[in-house]
Design a protein around this motif. Structure first.
Motif: not given
Length: 108
Positions: A6-8, A45-47, A51-52
């Motif tokens: 998400m934060w790439a 949670f893998d980020g 996945i929500d």
């Protein structure tokens, strides 16, 4: 693209020593039970974007609300167990936060 964190971003962050999460000093010493660890690790949670994260938090809180440790506030249990609910990029994100920056569940 679904498999990107998400934060790439094009940046380099050095991991900080120690934990970003500070457990309150007034917490009594206790050991997390093995079956409780299994519940949390079963909901990691893998980020990844597919996945929500809100669903992960909702399920994590549901698990923690079932757990009771004598003379220990539930917030402390959440703070101690949350890192165990993360894996891969999500765990890296937490590990890269500055030491001691999170003191409450609301801050997390």
């Amino acid at each position: 693209m679904d498999d990107e964190p998400m934060w790439a971003a094009a940046r380099v962050v050095a991991p900080t020593p120690g934990s970003a999460i500070t457990i309150p000093e007034n917490v009594n010493e206790f050991a997390i039970k093995g079956n409780h660890l299994t519940l949390v690790k079963g909901n990691q949670f893998d980020g990844r974007t597919k996945i929500d994260p809100h669903k992960h938090i909702y399920e994590f809180l549901g698990i923690c609300n079932m757990l009771q440790y004598r003379d220990t506030e539930n917030e402390a249990v959440r703070l101690m167990m949350f890192p165990l609910s993360l894996t891969e990029e999500a765990k890296t994100w937490l590990d890269e936060l500055n030491e001691g920056t999170i003191e409450t569940w609301d801050e997390l």
